[in-house]
Structures are given as structure tokens and as C-alpha cells.
Design a protein around this motif. Structure first.
Motif, mmCIF file in Angstrom:
data_model
loop_
_atom_site.group_PDB
_atom_site.id
_atom_site.type_symbol
_atom_site.label_atom_id
_atom_site.label_comp_id
_atom_site.label_asym_id
_atom_site.label_seq_id
_atom_site.Cartn_x
_atom_site.Cartn_y
_atom_site.Cartn_z
ATOM 1 N N ALA A 13 0.819 -1.213 0.000
ATOM 2 C CA ALA A 13 0.000 0.000 0.000
ATOM 3 C C ALA A 13 0.851 1.261 0.000
ATOM 4 O O ALA A 13 0.342 2.365 -0.142
ATOM 5 N N PHE A 14 2.115 1.114 0.137
ATOM 6 C CA PHE A 14 3.150 2.130 0.290
ATOM 7 C C PHE A 14 2.754 3.250 1.264
ATOM 8 O O PHE A 14 2.415 4.357 0.897
ATOM 9 N N ASN A 15 2.882 2.851 2.519
ATOM 10 C CA ASN A 15 2.768 3.801 3.633
ATOM 11 C C ASN A 15 4.183 3.980 4.172
ATOM 12 O O ASN A 15 4.651 3.220 5.020
ATOM 13 N N GLY A 16 4.883 4.993 3.644
ATOM 14 C CA GLY A 16 6.301 5.146 3.908
ATOM 15 C C GLY A 16 6.655 5.248 5.381
ATOM 16 O O GLY A 16 7.608 4.612 5.843
ATOM 17 N N ASP A 17 5.912 6.040 6.134
ATOM 18 C CA ASP A 17 6.221 6.212 7.553
ATOM 19 C C ASP A 17 6.062 4.896 8.308
ATOM 20 O O ASP A 17 6.903 4.534 9.142
ATOM 21 N N ALA A 18 4.979 4.180 8.023
ATOM 22 C CA ALA A 18 4.741 2.901 8.707
ATOM 23 C C ALA A 18 5.814 1.881 8.331
ATOM 24 O O ALA A 18 6.285 1.123 9.192
ATOM 25 N N MET A 19 6.205 1.843 7.063
ATOM 26 C CA MET A 19 7.260 0.921 6.631
ATOM 27 C C MET A 19 8.539 1.136 7.422
ATOM 28 O O MET A 19 9.153 0.177 7.916
ATOM 29 N N ARG A 20 8.947 2.373 7.537
ATOM 30 C CA ARG A 20 10.199 2.675 8.244
ATOM 31 C C ARG A 20 10.094 2.291 9.722
ATOM 32 O O ARG A 20 11.029 1.717 10.297
ATOM 33 N N GLY A 21 8.964 2.593 10.324
ATOM 34 C CA GLY A 21 8.787 2.252 11.734
ATOM 35 C C GLY A 21 8.785 0.755 11.978
ATOM 36 O O GLY A 21 9.426 0.261 12.925
ATOM 37 N N LEU A 22 8.088 0.006 11.127
ATOM 38 C CA LEU A 22 8.020 -1.446 11.275
ATOM 39 C C LEU A 22 9.375 -2.093 11.013
ATOM 40 O O LEU A 22 9.775 -3.032 11.713
ATOM 41 N N ALA A 23 10.083 -1.600 9.998
ATOM 42 C CA ALA A 23 11.406 -2.149 9.701
ATOM 43 C C ALA A 23 12.365 -1.894 10.855
ATOM 44 O O ALA A 23 13.187 -2.758 11.199
ATOM 45 N N ALA A 24 12.267 -0.718 11.475
ATOM 46 C CA ALA A 24 13.125 -0.408 12.620
ATOM 47 C C ALA A 24 12.819 -1.339 13.796
ATOM 48 O O ALA A 24 13.739 -1.805 14.491
ATOM 49 N N GLN A 25 11.518 -1.632 14.024
ATOM 50 C CA GLN A 25 11.150 -2.579 15.071
ATOM 51 C C GLN A 25 11.721 -3.963 14.789
ATOM 52 O O GLN A 25 12.245 -4.638 15.675
ATOM 53 N N PHE A 26 11.602 -4.380 13.540
ATOM 54 C CA PHE A 26 12.101 -5.694 13.128
ATOM 55 C C PHE A 26 13.608 -5.774 13.360
ATOM 56 O O PHE A 26 14.123 -6.764 13.905
ATOM 57 N N LEU A 27 14.328 -4.734 12.947
ATOM 58 C CA LEU A 27 15.777 -4.725 13.100
ATOM 59 C C LEU A 27 16.174 -4.762 14.572
ATOM 60 O O LEU A 27 17.112 -5.486 14.963
ATOM 61 N N ALA A 28 15.474 -4.010 15.418
ATOM 62 C CA ALA A 28 15.791 -3.996 16.849
ATOM 63 C C ALA A 28 15.607 -5.379 17.458
ATOM 64 O O ALA A 28 16.446 -5.847 18.250
ATOM 65 N N ARG A 29 14.520 -6.061 17.098
ATOM 66 C CA ARG A 29 14.283 -7.410 17.612
ATOM 67 C C ARG A 29 15.331 -8.389 17.099
ATOM 68 O O ARG A 29 15.807 -9.260 17.819
ATOM 69 N N ALA A 30 15.677 -8.244 15.813
ATOM 70 C CA ALA A 30 16.674 -9.141 15.223
ATOM 71 C C ALA A 30 18.036 -8.955 15.882
ATOM 72 O O ALA A 30 18.764 -9.931 16.115
#
Length: 315
Positions: A13-30
Motif C-alpha cells: 500500500a506504500f505507507n512510507g512512515d509505517a514501513m520505516r517504523g516497522l522495519a526499525a522494530q524488526f531490526l531492533a528485535r533481530a
């Protein structure tokens, strides 16, 4: 897996702000977990999120980190769980980033490797993914014959597999290519068909660039009301979705359309070209910057020539 699925939904759906936030969460958990596969995927989606929203240099750095982590023997089986092979995905998007940053030969090398690996893996979803993404690199490197073959293979495979999402993507991309090789009527037909089918899947990604190519095709057909409508939609899409990787080019195309219109808006065109240059420089996107600079120079030379003719006529 849950975070990845939500990220995918926001990417489509290209929600740029949400993408960046979710990717940052994923990276922190990883990073807390500390194992290779989650870190590989985290850097991949972080790179896509950043590059897609205009932070191209930082995005490329994450792609580099992802490739350093990628082990084919260990990670290729994950393609069935995450819908695409991570190595092919990273190569495909790093190819884009390299082209943006002014390294076309390196971009093509990553594209070739992505296709080679996708064929070796033998998963249809990964191959369709690679075919679509490398078509972009070939188009922007001016390899139109290669891009044509790649897109024909994509649409054929997507039709065979009943993959409506990839078929719509491929059709729209063929429309962009038609516009570049001077077939404006074909471009309008394919882009309109592809965009309509694509929207039916619920996706809006890549929409700014597709709409700008549609606007350009209408301008080439001297249908300037439609051209104005679609370039306006393209610019609005950039602002609402934050899909900024193509922002400089959308503005450059808007300037070209302003110059072609029945009442040429020289000042308006120059403002668009200036905006394109500013965005490209801020993103360190040398290829977009070169295109914008060339359009600006052509416009200024045309203005100078017109002024010279007017002066000679007056004399």
C-alpha cells in the motif's frame, strides 16, 4: 513473521512512515536475537524502506549488510516462508540504489546476478520478483531491448501462474517502456490497463512513477488536460505515501510537460527542474541529478535561442 507480514502490507500500500517504523522494530528485535536469518531480513526491509522513501545512501548500506549476511545454503529455503528469496530481493533493490547513486555498471551487475540466482532457485515468485525489478534497471540504463524481453517473460509467466499482482506490475512497466521508445498510444493503453489492474489488488506502490509516465505519454499525444491531471496525481502520491525515490524524476517530467503545453510555462518548468535538482542532490542521486540538469540546460538553451531570434527580428 507477524511484523514482516504487517510490513509487507504497508509496502504494497506504500505507507512510507509505517514501513520505516516497522522495519526499525524488526531490526531492533533481530539485533537482540542475534541470529543471521532475522538480521538478514531486517537489513533487507530496512534498506527497501529507507531507499524507497528517499534515504538512498543509508538504504544501500543496509543492502550491503544484508548481502554480507546472506548464505545461499542456509537462507534460500526461507523463500517459501517469506515469499521471495532474500538474496535476490537485496540484489534487485541494491541495483536500483546503485543506479540512483550514479553507478550504472554496478547496478547492471547486481541485476544480472539477481536473475541468475532466481533462475537457479527455480521458485516462480522469486523469478517474477527479479524480472520486474531488473526491468527497471535496464530501462533506466537505456537497455530497452533487454527490458522488453524481461517484461515479456514476466507477463507470460505471471499469466501462466495466474499471478494477477505480477501481471499488473508487468503490464504497467511495459507501458513505461512504450513511452520511452516513442509509442505514446501504446503507453497510454498499457499504463491505463496496468494501473487499473494494479489498484484492484489493493496496491499503490510505484504509483508516482507510473502516473508520471502516463502523464508524459498524454503530453506526447498533445492531450494536455490529461497530462496535467496525471502529473498532478503523481506529485500528490509522492506527498501522501512518502514514496520519494522517484520524486526528482516526477518533478523533471512535470517540467517537460510544462514546456510542451500549448501555452509554455517557462517559469513553471524551471521551478520544476530546480525542485528536481534540489531533491536529487539532497538524496545524492547522481543519475536523477544528471537528468534534471540536462533538462534545465536544454530549456535554457531554448530560451536563449528564442531571445536571439526575437532580437534579430526586432533589428
Amino acid at each position: 513473521s507477524a511484523l514482516y507480514g504487517i510490513w509487507i502490507a504497508n509496502y504494497v500500500a506504500f505507507n512510507g512512515d509505517a514501513m520505516r517504523g516497522l522495519a526499525a522494530q524488526f531490526l531492533a528485535r533481530a539485533e537482540r536475537q542475534g541470529t543471521r536469518a532475522p538480521l538478514l531480513i531486517a537489513h533487507r526491509i530496512m534498506g527497501i524502506s529507507l531507499a524507497g522513501t528517499g534515504d538512498i545512501v543509508e538504504g544501500r548500506a543496509h543492502f550491503d549488510q544484508a548481502m554480507a549476511l546472506y548464505d545461499p545454503a542456509e537462507h534460500r529455503p526461507l523463500a517459501t516462508r517469506f515469499s521471495v528469496d532474500s538474496g535476490v530481493s537485496v540484489l534487485s533493490y541494491r541495483s536500483w540504489a546503485l543506479w540512483f547513486l550514479g553507478y550504472p555498471e554496478a547496478a547492471l551487475a547486481d541485476s544480472d546476478q539477481a536473475i541468475s540466482d532466481a533462475r537457479e532457485i527455480g521458485q516462480a515468485a522469486t523469478l517474477m520478483y527479479a524480472l520486474l525489478h531488473v526491468s527497471f534497471t535496464h530501462i533506466h540504463c537505456g537497455n530497452y531491448a533487454t527490458a522488453t524481453g524481461v517484461l515479456n517473460e514476466l507477463t507470460g509467466l505471471a499469466g501462466e501462474k495466474g499471478a494477477l499482482f505480477w501481471k499488473a506490475h508487468g503490464t504497467a512497466q511495459q507501458g513505461c517502456l512504450f513511452g520511452l521508445i516513442g509509442k505514446a498510444s501504446n503507453a497510454v493503453e498499457r499504463l491505463t490497463s496496468g494501473i487499473t489492474a494494479f489498484r484492484l489488488t489493493g496496491s499503490t506502490s510505484w504509483m508516482p512513477t507510473r502516473l508520471s509516465y502516463l502523464a508524459k505519454a498524454y503530453a506526447d499525444l498533445d492531450q494536455f488536460d490529461e497530462a496535467s491531471r496525471y502529473i498532478g496525481e503523481a506529485m500528490m502520491a509522492v506527498e501522501t505515501t512518502k514514496e520519494r525515490w522517484c520524486e526528482a524524476e516526477v518533478n523533471r517530467i512535470a517540467g517537460e510537460i510544462a514546456l510542451k503545453s500549448p501555452e509554455p510555462g517557462v517559469g513553471k518548468a524551471e521551478a520544476y527542474f530546480e525542485r528536481a535538482l534540489a531533491v536529487a542532490r539532497q538524496q545524492q542521486a547522481k543519475s536523477w541529478e544528471l537528468r534534471a540538469a540536462m533538462s534545465m540546460e536544454c530549456q535554457r538553451r531554448s530560451n536563449n535561442a528564442s531571445a536571439g531570434r526575437s532580437k534579430n527580428t526586432s533589428a
